[in-house]
Design an enzyme around this catalytic site. Sequence first.
Site, PDB file in Angstrom:
ATOM      1  N   ASN A  22     -19.531  -0.433  -0.698  1.00  0.00           N
ATOM      2  CA  ASN A  22     -20.141  -1.322  -1.699  1.00  0.00           C
ATOM      3  C   ASN A  22     -21.392  -1.933  -1.071  1.00  0.00           C
ATOM      4  O   ASN A  22     -21.290  -2.783  -0.193  1.00  0.00           O
ATOM      5  CB  ASN A  22     -19.126  -2.414  -2.087  1.00  0.00           C
ATOM      6  CG  ASN A  22     -19.734  -3.448  -3.010  1.00  0.00           C
ATOM      7  OD1 ASN A  22     -20.842  -3.279  -3.527  1.00  0.00           O
ATOM      8  ND2 ASN A  22     -19.000  -4.547  -3.220  1.00  0.00           N
ATOM      9  N   LYS A  24     -23.592  -3.796  -2.402  1.00  0.00           N
ATOM     10  CA  LYS A  24     -23.961  -5.112  -2.970  1.00  0.00           C
ATOM     11  C   LYS A  24     -25.461  -5.112  -3.288  1.00  0.00           C
ATOM     12  O   LYS A  24     -26.006  -4.091  -3.687  1.00  0.00           O
ATOM     13  CB  LYS A  24     -23.517  -6.231  -2.030  1.00  0.00           C
ATOM     14  CG  LYS A  24     -22.022  -6.088  -1.657  1.00  0.00           C
ATOM     15  CD  LYS A  24     -21.429  -7.270  -0.968  1.00  0.00           C
ATOM     16  CE  LYS A  24     -19.942  -7.000  -0.685  1.00  0.00           C
ATOM     17  NZ  LYS A  24     -19.257  -8.113  -0.063  1.00  0.00           N
ATOM     18  N   HIS A 109     -14.875  -7.595  -8.749  1.00  0.00           N
ATOM     19  CA  HIS A 109     -15.114  -7.992  -7.356  1.00  0.00           C
ATOM     20  C   HIS A 109     -15.106  -9.518  -7.265  1.00  0.00           C
ATOM     21  O   HIS A 109     -15.553 -10.196  -8.191  1.00  0.00           O
ATOM     22  CB  HIS A 109     -16.460  -7.427  -6.874  1.00  0.00           C
ATOM     23  CG  HIS A 109     -16.633  -7.573  -5.386  1.00  0.00           C
ATOM     24  ND1 HIS A 109     -17.048  -8.751  -4.817  1.00  0.00           N
ATOM     25  CD2 HIS A 109     -16.417  -6.707  -4.372  1.00  0.00           C
ATOM     26  CE1 HIS A 109     -17.088  -8.595  -3.496  1.00  0.00           C
ATOM     27  NE2 HIS A 109     -16.711  -7.361  -3.201  1.00  0.00           N
ATOM     28  N   GLU A 111     -16.966 -11.507  -5.808  1.00  0.00           N
ATOM     29  CA  GLU A 111     -18.286 -12.130  -5.991  1.00  0.00           C
ATOM     30  C   GLU A 111     -18.611 -12.253  -7.479  1.00  0.00           C
ATOM     31  O   GLU A 111     -19.257 -13.205  -7.909  1.00  0.00           O
ATOM     32  CB  GLU A 111     -19.349 -11.327  -5.223  1.00  0.00           C
ATOM     33  CG  GLU A 111     -19.240 -11.596  -3.726  1.00  0.00           C
ATOM     34  CD  GLU A 111     -19.635 -10.436  -2.831  1.00  0.00           C
ATOM     35  OE1 GLU A 111     -20.355  -9.526  -3.290  1.00  0.00           O
ATOM     36  OE2 GLU A 111     -19.210 -10.435  -1.659  1.00  0.00           O
ATOM     37  N   GLU A 181      -8.865  -7.245  -1.839  1.00  0.00           N
ATOM     38  CA  GLU A 181      -9.901  -7.865  -1.012  1.00  0.00           C
ATOM     39  C   GLU A 181      -9.623  -9.364  -0.910  1.00  0.00           C
ATOM     40  O   GLU A 181      -9.984 -10.129  -1.815  1.00  0.00           O
ATOM     41  CB  GLU A 181     -11.285  -7.653  -1.640  1.00  0.00           C
ATOM     42  CG  GLU A 181     -11.694  -6.195  -1.722  1.00  0.00           C
ATOM     43  CD  GLU A 181     -13.207  -6.018  -1.683  1.00  0.00           C
ATOM     44  OE1 GLU A 181     -13.651  -5.063  -1.040  1.00  0.00           O
ATOM     45  OE2 GLU A 181     -13.955  -6.832  -2.262  1.00  0.00           O
ATOM     46  N   GLY A 187     -17.041 -10.513   4.227  1.00  0.00           N
ATOM     47  CA  GLY A 187     -18.306 -10.892   4.857  1.00  0.00           C
ATOM     48  C   GLY A 187     -18.159 -11.988   5.909  1.00  0.00           C
ATOM     49  O   GLY A 187     -19.140 -12.576   6.350  1.00  0.00           O
ATOM     50  N   SER A 227     -14.286  -7.205   5.708  1.00  0.00           N
ATOM     51  CA  SER A 227     -14.640  -7.067   7.118  1.00  0.00           C
ATOM     52  C   SER A 227     -14.047  -5.818   7.777  1.00  0.00           C
ATOM     53  O   SER A 227     -13.611  -5.852   8.931  1.00  0.00           O
ATOM     54  CB  SER A 227     -14.260  -8.331   7.898  1.00  0.00           C
ATOM     55  OG  SER A 227     -14.992  -9.447   7.404  1.00  0.00           O
TER      56      SER A 227
HETATM   57  P1  13P Z   1     -17.468  -6.848   3.917  1.00  0.00           P
HETATM   58  O1  13P Z   1     -16.955  -5.506   4.403  1.00  0.00           O
HETATM   59  O2  13P Z   1     -18.890  -7.086   4.222  1.00  0.00           O
HETATM   60  O3  13P Z   1     -16.550  -7.961   4.359  1.00  0.00           O
HETATM   61  O4  13P Z   1     -17.374  -6.803   2.305  1.00  0.00           O
HETATM   62  C1  13P Z   1     -16.199  -6.415   1.704  1.00  0.00           C
HETATM   63  C2  13P Z   1     -16.443  -6.241   0.271  1.00  0.00           C
HETATM   64  O5  13P Z   1     -16.639  -7.208  -0.458  1.00  0.00           O
HETATM   65  C3  13P Z   1     -16.474  -4.876  -0.277  1.00  0.00           C
HETATM   66  O6  13P Z   1     -16.456  -4.878  -1.663  1.00  0.00           O
END
Ligand code: 13P
Length: 269
Positions: A22, A24, A109, A111, A181, A187, A227
């Site tokens: 992903n 982003k 997601h 976010e 997740e 992140g 992560s």
């Molecule tokens: P990270 O791997 O940067 O923690 O992000 C995970 C994520 O949100 C994947 O959709």
Amino acid sequence: MFSHETTRGKEEKVARIVIAGNWKMHKTIGESVVFASNLRETLADQADLPEIIVAPPFTALHAVSAVISGSSIALAAQNIHEADRGAFTGEISGLMAKEAGCSHVIIGHSERRTLFGETNERINRKLLTALAAGLNPIFCVGETLPEREENRIEEVIEKQLKEGLNNLDDSVISRILVAYEPVWAIGTGKTASPAQAQEVHDFIRSWTAGKYGKDAAEETVILYGGSVTPQNISALMSQPDINGALVGGASLQVESFVEIVKYKSNQGV
Ligand code: 13P
């Protein structure tokens, strides 16, 4: 923490393994095309690879689709609107994502949930729209840190699953990939331990078995995200109910993404 029985023997694992990246809000069209060509070239002639999905920003979907055409790399959008068309300034429909070359779409997601106010109900409508548009959803669920600390993981995940998958025809469950997740691991560099992730994956599979039957549950692909790195992927993948990963930061460089994709050949190195 969870008292239910596991649905499968610990040694069994469904055959499908999926590693999704992903991106982003990262990479221009040019950067996306370079990445996709390098990825394709690096993975050419490699055997025993998992299914691979990349989710570039909307602007790069069509260009990346041309680069990966005919390869085993699949394309995902990061979001869609729940309507097929209409006066929704700034939005993209499932049909548009499909036409741009997507086979998959990330829905729900964290976010989107936290920064853009997406509710379980809205996520449900997006899932239904995605399926109708011929896209396979990567349906994200996960608890926040306070919810974990209050011991509410099971309650939160169950609500997300129940409300998110509301009104879905039982036959389409095989098209949905679930991504666990934990919000506190995204992140932050704080990955869930393999055992913590396994506990929740096992809960998701048991819930799926209760709703859709054991066979459907065993075939459901449940990804872990938060992560994930080349360093921790093998330990995560050694868990019986982890069928792959949804990778953020570490999916942005070809080298680290390929190391994750090739975790099997790096085992014991
Ligand atoms: P990270 O791997 O940067 O923690 O992000 C995970 C994520 O949100 C994947 O959709």
